[in-house]
Each structure stands twice: as C-alpha cells, then as structure tokens.
Write an enzyme that holds these catalytic residues in place. Structure first.
Site, short mmCIF file in Angstrom:
data_model
loop_
_atom_site.label_atom_id
_atom_site.label_comp_id
_atom_site.label_asym_id
_atom_site.label_seq_id
_atom_site.Cartn_x
_atom_site.Cartn_y
_atom_site.Cartn_z
N CYS A 109 3.48 1.60 2.76
CA CYS A 109 4.66 1.25 2.58
C CYS A 109 6.08 1.84 1.90
O CYS A 109 6.73 1.84 2.82
CB CYS A 109 4.57 -0.38 2.31
SG CYS A 109 3.91 -1.60 2.79
N CYS A 166 1.16 -1.38 0.28
CA CYS A 166 0.00 -0.09 0.14
C CYS A 166 1.15 1.46 -0.13
O CYS A 166 2.13 1.50 -0.14
CB CYS A 166 -0.83 -0.63 1.08
SG CYS A 166 0.52 -0.09 2.62
N ASP A 186 12.09 28.37 -31.00
CA ASP A 186 13.12 28.99 -31.48
C ASP A 186 12.70 29.34 -32.75
O ASP A 186 12.68 28.20 -33.17
CB ASP A 186 14.54 29.19 -30.81
CG ASP A 186 15.16 27.70 -31.30
OD1 ASP A 186 14.81 27.02 -31.53
OD2 ASP A 186 16.30 27.03 -30.15
#
Length: 459
Positions: A16, A13, A433
């Site tokens: 953890c 989970c 650019d």
C-alpha cells in the site's frame, strides 16, 4: 520547494505504501515522496506553485486512503493526541476481531476433524453449522482484507490484501459449493471436501500479525510525546503595562515575556534586561547552567535557574528550536534508508509474481497431479498465496528505522535521517571540536579538597 509530513490512514501492508509513493511521484510538482508504512507517514517535497497541499491530500484519498498534514511544534500536540487516539481505537478493534476469529476458528477446526477428536459433538461436524461459524470470520473478521483488495482492484494494482482475499475466498467458496451443491463434484466422480477451517484459521493468524504490528507502531510514538512534554504550557507577558499569564500558543512575535527563577522559557527570543543562568542541557547536553544577559538569545523549553529577566519573543510555534527538533524526528521516522530502496523494488513486483506462481501451481497440479487433482490443485494454489501474505520484507526496515530514531530521541540522540542511521555502523572514530562537551547530563562531586586550618579545624 516545500516539505511536509502527511499522516496516512487505512494502509494495510508495505505494498500500500509503495503504491501511494509511486502515485505521488507521478504528480506534477512533486520532487520527492517517501511513504513509510510502519510510521504511517508520507514525507513529500513539492513545488507550491504547481501543486497544493490540498491536491496532494485529495490524490491520496482518491486511492482509498486517509491523509492529513502533520505539523511540528505548536498545535502538534492535538494532532499527536488524535493520532494516538486513532491508534488505540484501531488496536481495540483488531483485538475484538482477533478474539472473535480465534474462538470461531477453533470451533471450525474442531468440527472439521472429528477423526482426530472422538468427543466432537455431532452437531459441530455438520457442514452447514461449520458454514455458519466460518462466514463471520471470512466477511467480518477478514473485512479489512477485502476492503484492501477492492481498493487495489479499483486502482488496477495488487497488494498483500489481494493475496489474502483471493486465497481465503478460493478455499471458502469451494467449501460453500461443496456444502450446498455436493452433486456437482459427485457427478464428476470427485471426492467432496470442505476447507472452511483453512480460510478461517488463515484470516485469524494474519489478523494476529496485524495486531502485533499495530502494537509495535503504537509504542514508538513515545519519543515525540516526551519531546512535546518539554514545552512550557503558559507564558507571562507584558502588554499595555500589565503582566498577564496566557497559553503559550497565544504568544506572538514581539511580545515581552517575563521569566522568573525555576520557570521554563516558553518561546525563543532575545534578552532585553536582566542577568541569569539557564540550563540548556535539553538542546546542548551541557549540564552546567549558562550565564545569559541582555543581548543574548534564549531557547524555548530550557529552564531558568537563577534571576528574573525579560526577553522579546522572536520565534514562536513551529519556528522554535524545540518544534524544529520534533519536526526533524518526525522526518527521520518517515525517511527511507538506501537499503529500503531494494526492499521497495522487490515489494513492487512481489505480489504479481506470487499471483503468477500460484496460478501456475494450480494448473500443474490440476493437469499432472494425482486424483483428486482439482482438490490438490486448489490446496496448493491457496498455500502459495497465503505463505507470502505476511510480507516481513516490506515491514522490517521501516519499523527498525522508526524504532531506532524514536529510541535515539528519547535518549537525547537526534538522528537526521534513515541514511545517517544506516551508515552509523561504519563509524570507528568520533571527533569533537574544542567546544564539544561530553557529560553524564548532571554535575556530581568528584573530589573534596581542604582549604586550610581555621580555629584548629580543617575546612
């Protein structure tokens, strides 16, 4: 400072992941640590003079989790295949347990409510039979929750497995006592009930959630797999005056590599002789081939379109541009967005808070609740614990980041980290650019202009 990605296994989970992260941050020499539950990876920046890679792995293993280094570039293919294989094994195991749990839970539920189902066989309503059906669900199907609970207990922390194990165990063992020692309740003037169905169904439904999570995580590895598929498998090199084909992993810096028309360039390098045009769209997005000659640089995994040439290998393995792209995608998938810091703070106090509320709920119902007070108290105690178990809060953000960066990489959009992804919604203008090129990725005929009249025909 060194930054490495570690593959973490056995996380159940988001709590953890948070516990591992906090533990790593406390280690001497570790500057930064991000543990992503959805990606099952930890990104750790550390000082090699103070702590080693092996010590970090050992520290994670002491917490009860598995850990290994994930390398970008050469050799990562094997690691990735192993990771995918482990995910497939996990999926099969979860599917088998879920199917078993679902069948047994339906039988337990059926036998627990004969008043709802008049056709229920009498044998199935026997509490001892229900005990036999519910026990495999509790301790085999739900073993991973107990494992996570014991690990958390050993490390004096709490996670989602704590809620699941405590909640379902309360319902299960209460039912066991009611089945084998009903006199305890009857002597106290309490009504005897069993709740095997509650424990079994809860474990099965939460396991279904874990199965869906595992499927989601398995599907997001496609971006890395596709990037690795761009690499050349072999290289033609010149050694001791002889041409030979070798696996690309065996190329060393300084090797003279020969590339013929239509072949992939195996590694990065500088052209020594020859003139050609190379499709570099894999890196630049420019669909038109770029002319290259002696002195120019070439990038591994790009395609030689016309003309053979020789070049000197300058970057191999994880130093190549493609390997760095793969490593960047891995880091991005394992990174954390600023919004996740809030989720992590909530997750850190979430489990202890839920446990406290559950105990308080039990006491209030037991003291002030209607008869049978203990039964109502137990049911509400279990309800408070179980309703908090899925913990979507700790899973949603890292899963979104992992899927977002993976989908971006599949479509040629490289996202630097989770923070960049989070602020992308604020972009209202894009500035290019003079060398910037926007293309569809391949050239196409847009107009046909006649050159003139020859022999009475327009050409």
């Amino acid at each position: 400072m060194t930054q490495k990605i570690f593959q973490i296994t056995n996380m159940d989970c988001a709590s953890c992941a948070m516990n591992i992260e906090l533990f790593l941050k406390r280690m001497d020499g570790v500057k930064k640590a991000n543990v992503n539950f959805a990606a099952a990876k930890a990104s750790v920046e550390y000082d090699e003079n103070k702590v080693s890679e092996k010590e970090i792995i050992t520290a994670i293993q002491k917490l009860g989790y598995g850990a290994s280094v994930v390398e970008g570039g050469e050799g990562h293919g094997e690691d990735h295949d192993h990771e995918r294989m482990m995910r497939e094994v996990e999926l099969k195991k979860l599917k088998r347990k879920f199917i078993t749990g679902a069948i047994l839970s339906v039988l337990v539920f059926w036998g627990s409510f004969p008043e709802w189902f008049p056709w229920t066989p009498e044998t199935l309503t026997n509490w001892f039979v229900l005990f036999l059906l519910a026990t495999p669900v509790q301790f085999w199907v739900g073993w991973q929750f107990y494992r996570g609970f014991f690990l958390a207990l050993r490390n004096r922390i709490a996670n989602m497995d704590t809620l699941i194990a405590v909640g379902t165990s309360a319902a299960y063992f209460y039912s066991v006592v009611a089945t084998f020692f009903p006199g305890i309740f009857q002597g106290a003037g309490l009504e005897v009930n069993i709740y095997f169905d509650t424990a079994a169904i809860i474990i099965t439904l939460i396991l279904l959630g874990r199965l869906l999570e595992a499927k989601a995580k398995a599907g997001t590895s496609e971006a890395i797999k596709k990037l690795m598929g761009l690499r050349a498998k072999t290289a033609r090199i010149l050694r001791q005056g002889k041409e030979m084909d070798i696996p690309v992993e065996e190329v060393v810096v300084g090797d003279i590599v020969i590339v013929r028309p239509g072949e992939k360039i195996p590694v990065d390098g500088d052209i020594l002789e020859g003139r050609t045009s190379i499709d570099e769209s894999m890196v630049t997005g420019e669909s038109m081939p770029v002319t290259k000659e002696a002195g120019d640089q070439v990038i591994g995994a790009t395609i030689n379109k016309a003309g053979a040439f020789k070049f000197k290998a300058t970057k191999i393995g994880k130093e190549t541009v493609l390997a760095q792209i793969i490593a960047m995608v891995l880091r991005a998938q394992g990174s954390k967005a600023p919004i996740q810091r809030l989720a992590d703070k909530v997750t850190a106090i979430f489990v202890p808070a839920v446990l406290g509320v559950a105990v308080l709920t039990f006491l209030i119902w037991w003291i002030f609740g209607p008869a049978p007070a203990f039964t109502f108290a137990l049911l509400n105690f279990v309800a408070v614990l179980i309703i908090a178990c899925p913990c979507a809060l700790g899973l949603a953000t890292p899963t979104a980041i992992m899927v977002g960066t993976g989908k971006g990489a599949e479509n040629g959009v490289l996202i630097k980290d989770a923070e960049s992804l989070e602020i992308a919604h604020k972009v209202n203008a894009i500035i290019l650019d003079k060398t910037g090129t926007l293309t569809a990725g391949k050239p196409a005929v847009t107009d046909i202009a006649p050159l003139g009249i020859v022999d009475g025909k327009e050409i």
